[in-house]
Design an enzyme around this catalytic site. Structure first.
Site: not given
Ligand code: NAD
Length: 478
Positions: A172, A247, A281, A380
């Protein structure tokens, strides 16, 4: 206009194509429409994956290796075209996007080799004549949820090891980046992956993401995204007693000691804090700088920031592309205001910009005179905003670096082997960089953090085996 569909059991489908995929560099440019799925499509995808699992998990490793290798080859051969697609839907510059595509291709190639090298052990039992074998087997159906900031590389670094070790996948991806995920599904399919082994379901996180993590047919969840969503996933996974790998965010420090090579320090800060529009990130959002070098560092960094060109991801002279969408831009600008209100001094940028095409542009923002209790140093931002804190000596710099609930990556710029070694040892981060930016990692070694940044076994490299395989101990009395 493209219609981005689900890919379930080897077939493209889904009807309600109403989610617009907009180019953040030019909001008049709509790449396509993505289907908005619900729990029924997750159910179909998980069932297809379950159906495929027995055959795939016992398939010859040579077959799995070959499919991953073909996938990697195609991604690498099409790196320019896929890079343009990625830049168009996510907003990073084409150069950065081609870099990401290359990384995705290399990960598939690496994991094609790992499929042939699944380790095991044979030991003598403590009982006479008996042998003990330790083997690794696929876990089952892996639910994968990915963010928008690396639309191809993150799905690649989860999917490649999952498939290499015999698992089936339901992916997803983030709502903002369906095109890259669709491209990946298409390449895997044409590489010869049997139906049902890899499934893609597009839609909202709160609906399809939630349905995926709650589905009883899922054996493990691999998630990359924000801390709040990750926390919820960990709770559900614990209740269901299935494994999860999370992550999440970072608040990564870059320490610049007084003895640093100033050129290296400025380049590390510029790259780590602002490239990829700060949407990594591993971005260094906290710059912890020795008091003696502070003014020179700030002046030189500000000079470099002034020379950066913010613009359309496709323009050859663009250094920093747009922010991914309106919501993220608003959040970044809001953090700039919070910084000001809490007493930090904005020495450069942090402003909304108008460019020739309508997009989500902002200038990179640099704060000085900040302290570690400020929200811009604890939360962040996930945008091109960094803050400088002064440190009187190494001990204070190290303490500040560690004074955060996150622990993904960290960096130090110094000529001192003593301080570099001490920082490497005492930094509370999963990845430590010496005289290098906090962002930018290799594809063949483990990736991950500590504290609130990560949970569960590491991703990538040989260490991916821990999450994607289950250990079996067999006792054999001939
Ligand atoms: P997000 O948490 O908003 O979304 C990530 C994913 O989770 C998306 O596919 C979203 O549709 C899904 N999601 C949202 N609500 C959900 C729920 N209730 N249940 C299940 N899935 C759900 O994050 P984002 O805005 O897409 O990405 C940015 C974040 O990702 C930042 O915090 C960044 O630091 C982090 N990030 C971490 C790494 C790492 O490896 N540590 C790498 C890249 C990004």
């Amino acid at each position: 206009m493209e219609i981005y569909k689900n890919f379930i059991n080897g077939k493209w489908g889904g009807t309600d194509a109403s989610m617009r995929n907009i180019n953040p560099s030019d909001t008049n440019d709509v790449l396509g429409l993505a289907v908005v799925s619900d729990a029924a499509q997750i159910d179909a995808a998980v069932n297809a994956a379950r159906e495929a699992f027995t055959t795939w998990s016992t398939s010859p490793v040579q077959l799995r290796s070959r499919i991953l290798d073909i996938t990697g080859n195609e991604i690498l051969a099409r790196r320019e075209e896929l890079g343009q697609l990625l830049a168009r839907e996510e907003g990073k510059t084409v150069r950065e996007a081609i870099g990401e595509v290359t990384r995705a291709g290399e990960i598939f190639k690496f994991m094609a080799g790992e499929a042939l090298r699944i380790p095991g052990e044979v030991l003598d039992s403590t009982r006479l004549g008996m042998t003990v074998e330790i083997t690794r087997e696929a876990v089952g159906v892996i639910g994968m949820i990915t963010p928008w900031n690396f639309p191809l590389a993150i799905p690649a670094w989860k999917t490649a090891p999952a498939l290499a070790f015999g698992n089936c996948v339901v992916l997803k991806p983030a709502e903002l980046v369906p095109a890259s995920a669709v491209a990946l599904a298409d390449i895997l399919h044409r590489a010869g992956l049997p139906d049902g082994v890899f499934n893609l379901v597009l839609g909202k996180g709160s609906i399809v993401g939630q349905a995926l993590i709650e589905h009883p047919g899922i054996d493990a969840i691999s998630f990359t995204g924000s801390q709040g969503v990750g926390h919820n996933i960990a709770r559900i996974a614990a209740e269901r007693m299935i494994r999860c790998q999370l992550e999440m965010g970072g608040k990564n420090p870059l320490v610049v000691l007084d003895d640093a090579d100033i050129d290296i320090a400025v380049e590390c800060a510029l790259d780590g804090s602002f490239y990829a529009t700060g949407q990594r990130c591993t971005a260094s959002s906290r710059l912890i700088v020795g008091a003696a070098i502070h003014d020179q560092f700030v002046e030189r960094l500000t000079g470099r920031l002034k020379a950066l060109k913010v613009g359309h991801a496709f323009a050859a002279d663009t250094n920093i592309g747009p922010v991914v969408d309106a919501r993220q831009l608003e959040s970044n600008l809001n953090y700039v205001n919070i910084g000001r209100e809490q007493g930090a001094e904005l020495v450069y940028g942090g402003e909304h910009l108008d460019c020739p095409t309508p997009g989500f542009y902002m200038s990179p923002g640099l704060f000085i005179a900040t302290d570690n209790t400020m929200r811009i140093n604890q939360e962040e931002v996930f945008g091109p905003v960094a803050s400088v804190m002064k440190a009187t000596d190494f001990d204070e710099a190290l303490a500040l670096a560690n004074a955060t609930r996150f622990g993904l990556s960290s960096g130090i710029v110094t000529r001192s082997l003593k301080y570099a070694s001490a920082f490497k040892r005492y930094s509370q981060a999963g990845m430590v960089m010496v005289n290098a930016p906090t962002a930018g990692v290799d594809p063949h070694v483990p990736f991950g953090g500590r504290k609130a940044s990560s949970y569960g076994p590491r991703e990538q490299g040989r260490y991916a085996l821990e999450f994607y395989t289950s250990v079996k101990t067999s006792y054999i009395q001939p």
